[in-house]
Design an enzyme around this catalytic site. Structure first.
Site, PDB file in Angstrom:
ATOM      1  N   LYS A  26      39.216  40.875  31.887  1.00 55.31           N
ATOM      2  CA  LYS A  26      38.191  40.795  32.925  1.00 55.31           C
ATOM      3  C   LYS A  26      37.056  39.943  32.408  1.00 55.31           C
ATOM      4  O   LYS A  26      36.551  40.171  31.309  1.00 55.31           O
ATOM      5  CB  LYS A  26      37.679  42.214  33.249  1.00 55.31           C
ATOM      6  CG  LYS A  26      36.661  42.252  34.354  1.00 55.31           C
ATOM      7  CD  LYS A  26      37.318  42.379  35.707  1.00 55.31           C
ATOM      8  CE  LYS A  26      36.393  41.999  36.842  1.00 55.31           C
ATOM      9  NZ  LYS A  26      36.315  40.541  37.129  1.00 55.31           N
ATOM     10  N   GLN A  36      32.722  39.341  25.873  1.00 57.24           N
ATOM     11  CA  GLN A  36      33.137  40.148  27.023  1.00 57.24           C
ATOM     12  C   GLN A  36      33.918  41.402  26.596  1.00 57.24           C
ATOM     13  O   GLN A  36      33.832  42.448  27.237  1.00 57.24           O
ATOM     14  CB  GLN A  36      34.001  39.274  27.947  1.00 57.24           C
ATOM     15  CG  GLN A  36      34.145  39.789  29.358  1.00 57.24           C
ATOM     16  CD  GLN A  36      32.959  39.454  30.247  1.00 57.24           C
ATOM     17  OE1 GLN A  36      32.461  38.336  30.215  1.00 57.24           O
ATOM     18  NE2 GLN A  36      32.512  40.411  31.028  1.00 57.24           N
ATOM     19  N   LYS A  54      31.251  43.982  25.671  1.00 57.64           N
ATOM     20  CA  LYS A  54      30.469  44.320  26.857  1.00 57.64           C
ATOM     21  C   LYS A  54      31.281  45.233  27.779  1.00 57.64           C
ATOM     22  O   LYS A  54      30.796  46.263  28.249  1.00 57.64           O
ATOM     23  CB  LYS A  54      30.120  43.024  27.597  1.00 57.64           C
ATOM     24  CG  LYS A  54      29.304  43.213  28.849  1.00 57.64           C
ATOM     25  CD  LYS A  54      29.177  41.917  29.638  1.00 57.64           C
ATOM     26  CE  LYS A  54      28.779  40.753  28.748  1.00 57.64           C
ATOM     27  NZ  LYS A  54      28.351  39.579  29.511  1.00 57.64           N
ATOM     28  N   LYS A 110      37.834  35.284  29.703  1.00 62.03           N
ATOM     29  CA  LYS A 110      36.874  34.362  30.313  1.00 62.03           C
ATOM     30  C   LYS A 110      37.586  33.046  30.593  1.00 62.03           C
ATOM     31  O   LYS A 110      38.621  32.765  29.980  1.00 62.03           O
ATOM     32  CB  LYS A 110      35.707  34.122  29.340  1.00 62.03           C
ATOM     33  CG  LYS A 110      34.439  33.634  29.987  1.00 62.03           C
ATOM     34  CD  LYS A 110      33.573  34.747  30.564  1.00 62.03           C
ATOM     35  CE  LYS A 110      32.400  34.196  31.338  1.00 62.03           C
ATOM     36  NZ  LYS A 110      31.438  35.229  31.737  1.00 62.03           N
ATOM     37  N   GLY A 162      32.850  35.366  38.910  1.00 58.49           N
ATOM     38  CA  GLY A 162      31.974  34.201  38.801  1.00 58.49           C
ATOM     39  C   GLY A 162      31.229  34.152  37.476  1.00 58.49           C
ATOM     40  O   GLY A 162      31.251  35.099  36.691  1.00 58.49           O
ATOM     41  N   ASP A 163      30.595  33.035  37.233  1.00 57.54           N
ATOM     42  CA  ASP A 163      29.677  32.834  36.100  1.00 57.54           C
ATOM     43  C   ASP A 163      28.885  31.576  36.483  1.00 57.54           C
ATOM     44  O   ASP A 163      28.800  31.243  37.686  1.00 57.54           O
ATOM     45  CB  ASP A 163      30.466  32.650  34.783  1.00 57.54           C
ATOM     46  CG  ASP A 163      29.566  32.698  33.541  1.00 57.54           C
ATOM     47  OD1 ASP A 163      29.198  33.795  33.107  1.00 57.54           O
ATOM     48  OD2 ASP A 163      29.204  31.632  33.012  1.00 57.54           O
ATOM     49  N   THR A 211      24.016  42.015  38.002  1.00 60.41           N
ATOM     50  CA  THR A 211      23.653  41.586  36.645  1.00 60.41           C
ATOM     51  C   THR A 211      22.133  41.587  36.473  1.00 60.41           C
ATOM     52  O   THR A 211      21.604  42.131  35.497  1.00 60.41           O
ATOM     53  CB  THR A 211      24.231  40.189  36.346  1.00 60.41           C
ATOM     54  OG1 THR A 211      25.627  40.210  36.639  1.00 60.41           O
ATOM     55  CG2 THR A 211      24.018  39.803  34.903  1.00 60.41           C
ATOM     56  N   ASN A 240      22.208  33.010  40.064  1.00 63.71           N
ATOM     57  CA  ASN A 240      22.488  34.383  40.488  1.00 63.71           C
ATOM     58  C   ASN A 240      21.719  35.414  39.656  1.00 63.71           C
ATOM     59  O   ASN A 240      21.036  36.295  40.205  1.00 63.71           O
ATOM     60  CB  ASN A 240      24.000  34.626  40.406  1.00 63.71           C
ATOM     61  CG  ASN A 240      24.356  36.070  40.640  1.00 63.71           C
ATOM     62  OD1 ASN A 240      24.525  36.832  39.689  1.00 63.71           O
ATOM     63  ND2 ASN A 240      24.399  36.473  41.890  1.00 63.71           N
ATOM     64  N   SER A 245      31.758  44.771  39.076  1.00 56.09           N
ATOM     65  CA  SER A 245      33.062  44.144  39.322  1.00 56.09           C
ATOM     66  C   SER A 245      34.185  45.181  39.163  1.00 56.09           C
ATOM     67  O   SER A 245      35.139  45.210  39.942  1.00 56.09           O
ATOM     68  CB  SER A 245      33.311  42.994  38.339  1.00 56.09           C
ATOM     69  OG  SER A 245      32.767  41.792  38.835  1.00 56.09           O
TER      70      SER A 245
HETATM   71  P1  NDP Z   1      24.253  30.213  38.014  1.00 54.50           P
HETATM   72  O1  NDP Z   1      25.150  29.054  38.010  1.00 54.50           O
HETATM   73  O2  NDP Z   1      24.055  30.982  39.255  1.00 54.50           O
HETATM   74  O3  NDP Z   1      22.803  29.784  37.484  1.00 54.50           O
HETATM   75  C1  NDP Z   1      22.661  29.201  36.216  1.00 54.50           C
HETATM   76  C2  NDP Z   1      21.201  28.830  36.017  1.00 54.50           C
HETATM   77  O4  NDP Z   1      21.006  28.469  34.658  1.00 54.50           O
HETATM   78  C3  NDP Z   1      20.782  27.627  36.842  1.00 54.50           C
HETATM   79  O5  NDP Z   1      19.433  27.741  37.146  1.00 54.50           O
HETATM   80  C4  NDP Z   1      21.040  26.459  35.877  1.00 54.50           C
HETATM   81  O6  NDP Z   1      20.264  25.311  36.145  1.00 54.50           O
HETATM   82  C5  NDP Z   1      20.621  27.091  34.570  1.00 54.50           C
HETATM   83  N1  NDP Z   1      21.359  26.440  33.490  1.00 54.50           N
HETATM   84  C6  NDP Z   1      22.704  26.415  33.305  1.00 54.50           C
HETATM   85  N2  NDP Z   1      23.039  25.701  32.227  1.00 54.50           N
HETATM   86  C7  NDP Z   1      21.870  25.262  31.725  1.00 54.50           C
HETATM   87  C8  NDP Z   1      21.533  24.465  30.608  1.00 54.50           C
HETATM   88  N3  NDP Z   1      22.492  23.984  29.790  1.00 54.50           N
HETATM   89  N4  NDP Z   1      20.213  24.232  30.390  1.00 54.50           N
HETATM   90  C9  NDP Z   1      19.262  24.724  31.204  1.00 54.50           C
HETATM   91  N5  NDP Z   1      19.516  25.480  32.289  1.00 54.50           N
HETATM   92  C10 NDP Z   1      20.792  25.737  32.535  1.00 54.50           C
HETATM   93  O7  NDP Z   1      24.785  31.180  36.835  1.00 54.50           O
HETATM   94  P2  NDP Z   1      24.528  32.745  36.616  1.00 54.50           P
HETATM   95  O8  NDP Z   1      23.153  33.090  37.058  1.00 54.50           O
HETATM   96  O9  NDP Z   1      25.673  33.472  37.189  1.00 54.50           O
HETATM   97  O10 NDP Z   1      24.651  32.869  35.037  1.00 54.50           O
HETATM   98  C11 NDP Z   1      23.523  32.733  34.164  1.00 54.50           C
HETATM   99  C12 NDP Z   1      23.843  33.361  32.822  1.00 54.50           C
HETATM  100  O11 NDP Z   1      24.143  34.749  32.994  1.00 54.50           O
HETATM  101  C13 NDP Z   1      25.042  32.775  32.071  1.00 54.50           C
HETATM  102  O12 NDP Z   1      24.795  32.846  30.684  1.00 54.50           O
HETATM  103  C14 NDP Z   1      26.157  33.746  32.425  1.00 54.50           C
HETATM  104  O13 NDP Z   1      27.202  33.728  31.471  1.00 54.50           O
HETATM  105  C15 NDP Z   1      25.399  35.050  32.405  1.00 54.50           C
HETATM  106  N6  NDP Z   1      26.013  36.170  33.112  1.00 54.50           N
HETATM  107  C16 NDP Z   1      26.291  36.055  34.455  1.00 54.50           C
HETATM  108  C17 NDP Z   1      26.843  37.119  35.125  1.00 54.50           C
HETATM  109  C18 NDP Z   1      27.042  37.111  36.604  1.00 54.50           C
HETATM  110  O14 NDP Z   1      27.348  38.170  37.152  1.00 54.50           O
HETATM  111  N7  NDP Z   1      26.902  35.991  37.285  1.00 54.50           N
HETATM  112  C19 NDP Z   1      27.227  38.361  34.409  1.00 54.50           C
HETATM  113  C20 NDP Z   1      26.790  38.401  33.039  1.00 54.50           C
HETATM  114  C21 NDP Z   1      26.239  37.321  32.419  1.00 54.50           C
HETATM  115  P3  NDP Z   1      20.981  23.966  36.671  1.00 54.50           P
HETATM  116  O15 NDP Z   1      21.303  24.245  38.103  1.00 54.50           O
HETATM  117  O16 NDP Z   1      19.985  22.899  36.477  1.00 54.50           O
HETATM  118  O17 NDP Z   1      22.214  23.798  35.821  1.00 54.50           O
END
Ligand code: NDP
Length: 449
Positions: free
Chosen positions: A93, A114, A117, A129, A168-169, A213, A244, A381
């Site tokens: 997962k 993961q 976690k 992943k 998603g991620d 999250t 997200n 999830s």
């Molecule tokens: P999204 O794609 O919804 O948002 C990602 C955000 O982070 C955007 O604002 C993006 O900006 C920014 N970002 C991504 N890469 C970079 C980078 N290299 N430098 C600067 N800014 C960056 O992703 P999520 O919100 O889903 O995920 C965010 C984090 O949370 C990740 O680390 C993910 O692994 C973790 N996570 C997510 C979960 C979930 O349920 N979605 C669960 C647990 C952890 P830009 O648009 O400019 O790229």
């Protein structure tokens, strides 16, 4: 036998030699192995040769070609990944990440994290992943759909509700999950709701999954502060990212009476003296898929956009790194500590560099590692999988209550485990050891496989 620390050091060196050019994976493994020596000393059953070696080697690594055509008819070829890391506790997962920086080392670091976690949630899910170096930014819906269809055309043979359940991620949200699910259903001719999570609530998704999250990360910070007799209410907070996790971290902070003042994307950050306007942020990011600079342009004089800046330079009492790995380094940590930060809760995976983590811990900042603090997403999830298996849908209130209970339990488990192993207040050690014990027990019971 070597002493536990020497054995773990030599194992780490071996992993780095056998997996060259995977710095994020090395970092994630190092961070876990560094905290395990006390468990090996206290519980020799875990020191059996081969256990940690198996835990650090994925059960399966799949790499595949993803060809697709853009709106002009030009063919692009991306690379797809799925790392099925450990299934001792349940089906693999973990999410799918679409971002140009994705490679096998990034997917392995995320899959490794993961495992622990998912174990901490107490639910029956293994660790995995996946993702692709595809960049969805600036692509039309039709292009994203064609990419997702091509990606799933290969991925479908490796996943299933009892085998491997992606979600998603970064770069993969409700739109992408919809296209992926549609293609899976078409190819397999099965309505197998439990094969993906993060679905729309009208067709098998769970209430509160998009929020889980971010909400969970705030709940974890509140639990950490409560142990110190403090509250989040009334405190200012800096949040990075605007996807997200960041959006629902901000929503929950507002709900508990805190004051989130920043958000960011890869171009810079916004600081809003009046506090982030959630509706405007959602309109720009979720509806229009715009950039964060537009927020400042539309919000008025209270907000400004700082191109190329980092949110950590804004003074606040709580920090929620919610964008990506290694986005908060030692210099940022020093700035936050100097400005009086009381808690840091990792919404993103491994956003804080090891040196920054050490600085926070030495300064007595309540630090919640991602494995624990952002586990709310995967926990809901797993609740989505339960609802799918029972062909039912729970109310939002029920899911939110379950989420709150799970985050309380994860916090207590990490807190108590850290105390048990002589590291009170060290949630990194608590999370790593508690996750490890649960997975290791299952692996030992199931034999050498
Ligand atoms: P999204 O794609 O919804 O948002 C990602 C955000 O982070 C955007 O604002 C993006 O900006 C920014 N970002 C991504 N890469 C970079 C980078 N290299 N430098 C600067 N800014 C960056 O992703 P999520 O919100 O889903 O995920 C965010 C984090 O949370 C990740 O680390 C993910 O692994 C973790 N996570 C997510 C979960 C979930 O349920 N979605 C669960 C647990 C952890 P830009 O648009 O400019 O790229």
């Amino acid at each position: 036998m070597k002493d536990p620390k020497a054995r773990l050091d030599s194992l780490r060196a071996d992993i780095e030699r056998r997996n060259p050019a995977q710095p994020e994976f090395h970092q994630a493994v190092r961070e876990v192995l560094e905290t395990l020596a006390p468990v090996f000393a206290a519980r020799p059953e875990y020191a059996v040769p081969g256990l940690v070696e198996r835990l650090t080697e994925p059960e399966r690594q799949i790499i595949f070609r993803v060809p697709w055509q853009d709106d002009r008819g030009v063919v692009h070829v991306n690379r797809g990944y799925r790392v099925e890391f450990n299934s001792a506790l349940g089906p693999y997962k973990g999410g799918l990440r679409f971002h140009p920086a994705v490679d096998i080392g990034v997917v392995k670091f995320l899959g490794f994290e993961q495992i622990f976690k998912n174990a901490l949630t107490g639910l029956g899910i293994g660790g995995g992943k996946g993702g692709s170096d595809f960049d969805p930014r600036g692509r039309s819906d039709a292009e994203v759909m064609r990419f997702c269809q091509s990606f799933m055309t290969e991925l479908h043979r490796h996943i299933g509700e009892h085998t491997d359940v992606p979600a998603g991620d970064i770069g993969v949200g409700g739109r992408e999950i919809g296209y992926l699910f549609g293609q899976y259903r078409r190819i397999t001719n099965r309505w197998e709701a439990g094969v993906l999570t993060g679905k729309g609530t009208g067709w098998g998704g769970s209430a509160i999954r998009p929020q889980a999250t971010g909400y969970g990360s705030v709940l974890f910070a509140a639990e950490m502060l409560e142990r110190k007799g403090a509250k989040l209410e009334g405190r200012s907070a800096v949040v990075s990212g605007s996807g997200n996790v960041a959006i629902y971290t901000i929503e929950k902070l507002l709900r508990v009476g805190a004051n989130p003042v920043t958000c960011s994307d890869s171009e810079g950050y916004v600081v809003d003296d009046k506090g982030i306007d959630l509706e405007l942020l959602k309109q720009i990011k979720e509806v229009e898929r715009g950039r964060i600079s537009e927020y400042a342009a539309r919000r008025g004089p209270s907000a400004r956009f700082v191109r190329g800046g980092r949110v950590w330079e804004v003074a606040a009492e709580a920090a929620f790194p919610s964008a990506t790995q290694n986005e908060l380094d030692a210099d940022d940590a020093r700035t936050l500590i100097r400005n009086g930060v009381k808690t840091v809760s990792e919404g993103a995976n491994m956003p804080t560099t090891p040196e920054a983590v050490r600085l926070f811990q030495e300064a007595g900042v309540a630090f919640g590692p991602g494995k624990a603090a952002n586990a709310g997403g995967v926990a809901v999830s797993a609740l989505e999988m339960s609802q799918n298996a029972a062909r039912t849908a729970w109310s939002a209130d029920r899911v939110e209550e379950e989420l709150a209970g799970i985050m309380r339990d994860i916090h207590a488990t990490c807190h108590d485990t850290a105390e048990r192993y002589g590291a009170p207040g060290d949630y990194v050690t608590g999370a790593n050891i508690a996750g490890f014990e649960r997975v290791a027990d299952a692996m030992l019971a199931q034999g050498v496989i």
